[in-house]
Design a protein around this motif. Structure first.
Motif, PDB file in Angstrom:
ATOM      1  N   GLN A  71     -12.905   5.998   8.694  1.00 15.37           N
ATOM      2  CA  GLN A  71     -11.518   5.528   8.743  1.00 15.37           C
ATOM      3  C   GLN A  71     -11.410   4.257   7.923  1.00 15.37           C
ATOM      4  O   GLN A  71     -12.304   3.404   7.968  1.00 15.37           O
ATOM      5  CB  GLN A  71     -11.061   5.235  10.174  1.00 15.37           C
ATOM      6  N   GLN A  72     -10.316   4.148   7.181  1.00 17.83           N
ATOM      7  CA  GLN A  72      -9.995   2.899   6.487  1.00 17.83           C
ATOM      8  C   GLN A  72      -8.569   2.541   6.839  1.00 17.83           C
ATOM      9  O   GLN A  72      -7.679   3.383   6.776  1.00 17.83           O
ATOM     10  CB  GLN A  72     -10.152   3.026   4.983  1.00 17.83           C
ATOM     11  N   MET A  73      -8.397   1.295   7.240  1.00 21.62           N
ATOM     12  CA  MET A  73      -7.084   0.831   7.684  1.00 21.62           C
ATOM     13  C   MET A  73      -6.830  -0.551   7.105  1.00 21.62           C
ATOM     14  O   MET A  73      -7.733  -1.396   7.070  1.00 21.62           O
ATOM     15  CB  MET A  73      -7.066   0.780   9.220  1.00 21.62           C
ATOM     16  N   VAL A  74      -5.613  -0.781   6.642  1.00 21.59           N
ATOM     17  CA  VAL A  74      -5.177  -2.112   6.246  1.00 21.59           C
ATOM     18  C   VAL A  74      -4.114  -2.514   7.257  1.00 21.59           C
ATOM     19  O   VAL A  74      -3.067  -1.863   7.366  1.00 21.59           O
ATOM     20  CB  VAL A  74      -4.618  -2.136   4.813  1.00 21.59           C
ATOM     21  N   ALA A  75      -4.411  -3.545   8.035  1.00 17.83           N
ATOM     22  CA  ALA A  75      -3.536  -3.964   9.127  1.00 17.83           C
ATOM     23  C   ALA A  75      -2.994  -5.362   8.878  1.00 17.83           C
ATOM     24  O   ALA A  75      -3.620  -6.175   8.184  1.00 17.83           O
ATOM     25  CB  ALA A  75      -4.316  -3.943  10.444  1.00 17.83           C
ATOM     26  N   ARG A  76      -1.858  -5.625   9.458  1.00 14.64           N
ATOM     27  CA  ARG A  76      -1.243  -6.963   9.469  1.00 14.64           C
ATOM     28  C   ARG A  76      -1.405  -7.526  10.878  1.00 14.64           C
ATOM     29  O   ARG A  76      -1.048  -6.875  11.857  1.00 14.64           O
ATOM     30  CB  ARG A  76       0.241  -6.886   9.123  1.00 14.64           C
ATOM     31  N   VAL A  77      -1.967  -8.729  10.968  1.00 14.77           N
ATOM     32  CA  VAL A  77      -2.305  -9.316  12.265  1.00 14.77           C
ATOM     33  C   VAL A  77      -1.782 -10.744  12.332  1.00 14.77           C
ATOM     34  O   VAL A  77      -1.902 -11.503  11.350  1.00 14.77           O
ATOM     35  CB  VAL A  77      -3.847  -9.296  12.468  1.00 14.77           C
ATOM     36  N   LEU A  78      -1.216 -11.120  13.481  1.00 17.62           N
ATOM     37  CA  LEU A  78      -0.815 -12.501  13.733  1.00 17.62           C
ATOM     38  C   LEU A  78      -2.007 -13.273  14.284  1.00 17.62           C
ATOM     39  O   LEU A  78      -2.729 -12.772  15.140  1.00 17.62           O
ATOM     40  CB  LEU A  78       0.318 -12.556  14.767  1.00 17.62           C
ATOM     41  N   VAL A  79      -2.183 -14.499  13.798  1.00 15.32           N
ATOM     42  CA  VAL A  79      -3.314 -15.323  14.230  1.00 15.32           C
ATOM     43  C   VAL A  79      -2.805 -16.710  14.598  1.00 15.32           C
ATOM     44  O   VAL A  79      -2.045 -17.326  13.838  1.00 15.32           O
ATOM     45  CB  VAL A  79      -4.381 -15.434  13.105  1.00 15.32           C
ATOM     46  N   SER A  80      -3.242 -17.218  15.742  1.00 20.02           N
ATOM     47  CA  SER A  80      -2.855 -18.564  16.192  1.00 20.02           C
ATOM     48  C   SER A  80      -3.308 -19.608  15.198  1.00 20.02           C
ATOM     49  O   SER A  80      -4.400 -19.529  14.629  1.00 20.02           O
ATOM     50  CB  SER A  80      -3.491 -18.877  17.549  1.00 20.02           C
ATOM     51  N   ARG A  81      -2.459 -20.636  15.042  1.00 22.86           N
ATOM     52  CA  ARG A  81      -2.844 -21.810  14.242  1.00 22.86           C
ATOM     53  C   ARG A  81      -3.352 -22.889  15.202  1.00 22.86           C
ATOM     54  O   ARG A  81      -3.038 -22.890  16.379  1.00 22.86           O
ATOM     55  CB  ARG A  81      -1.643 -22.320  13.452  1.00 22.86           C
TER      56      ARG A  81
END
Length: 147
Positions: free
Chosen positions: A134-144
């Protein structure tokens, strides 16, 4: 815990390995993707695959579980915003041992009022032979980090 400021383009993170069983392939498919090549080992012999294979959606669920247990420990968890690409170039077979390699492919700071940044994450799920299943390109929110 990792924050947006800790991440750099090209950074890679890995997950533990997990073995996929025929029983779980069938159980998942019976509930979510009830096609004979996922649910019936005998019927699967006459399919395109020639044997029982995991649903791609099962592979995706396994990938998520591995990501959460991996060494990319994001503060606040893995909060997805969407998937730009999802491919299953190889089927997952009973007995396959899977792990995920995640690479930071993009960094996008959000306005400071949100307290988060966005990353683009290239996730490759590999089997014991190093083949990408499987190959996936995901968008993720990350805390600052707090100021």
């Amino acid at each position: 815990m990792l924050y947006f400021e800790d991440l750099k383009l090209g950074d890679q993170y890995t997950t533990p390995e997990r073995t996929v069983t025929a029983e779980e392939i069938v159980a998942f498919a019976k509930q979510y993707d009830p096609q004979p090549f996922h649910t019936d080992p005998e019927a699967a012999k006459t399919s395109l695959f020639g044997r029982l294979v995991a649903s791609g959606w099962h592979t995706t669920a396994i990938t998520m579980g591995l990501m959460v247990r991996g060494d990319m420990e994001l503060d606040g968890g893995v909060i997805g915003q969407g998937v730009d690409e999802l491919r299953w170039p190889q089927p997952v077979l009973p007995g396959d041992r899977l792990h995920v390699v995640m690479e930071i492919a993009g960094l996008n700071p959000e306005p400071s009022r949100t307290g988060r940044g966005k990353i683009k994450l290239l996730c490759r799920t590999l089997n014991q032979d190093g083949k990408v299943v499987q190959q996936m390109v995901a968008r993720v929110l990350v805390s600052r980090r707090s100021p």
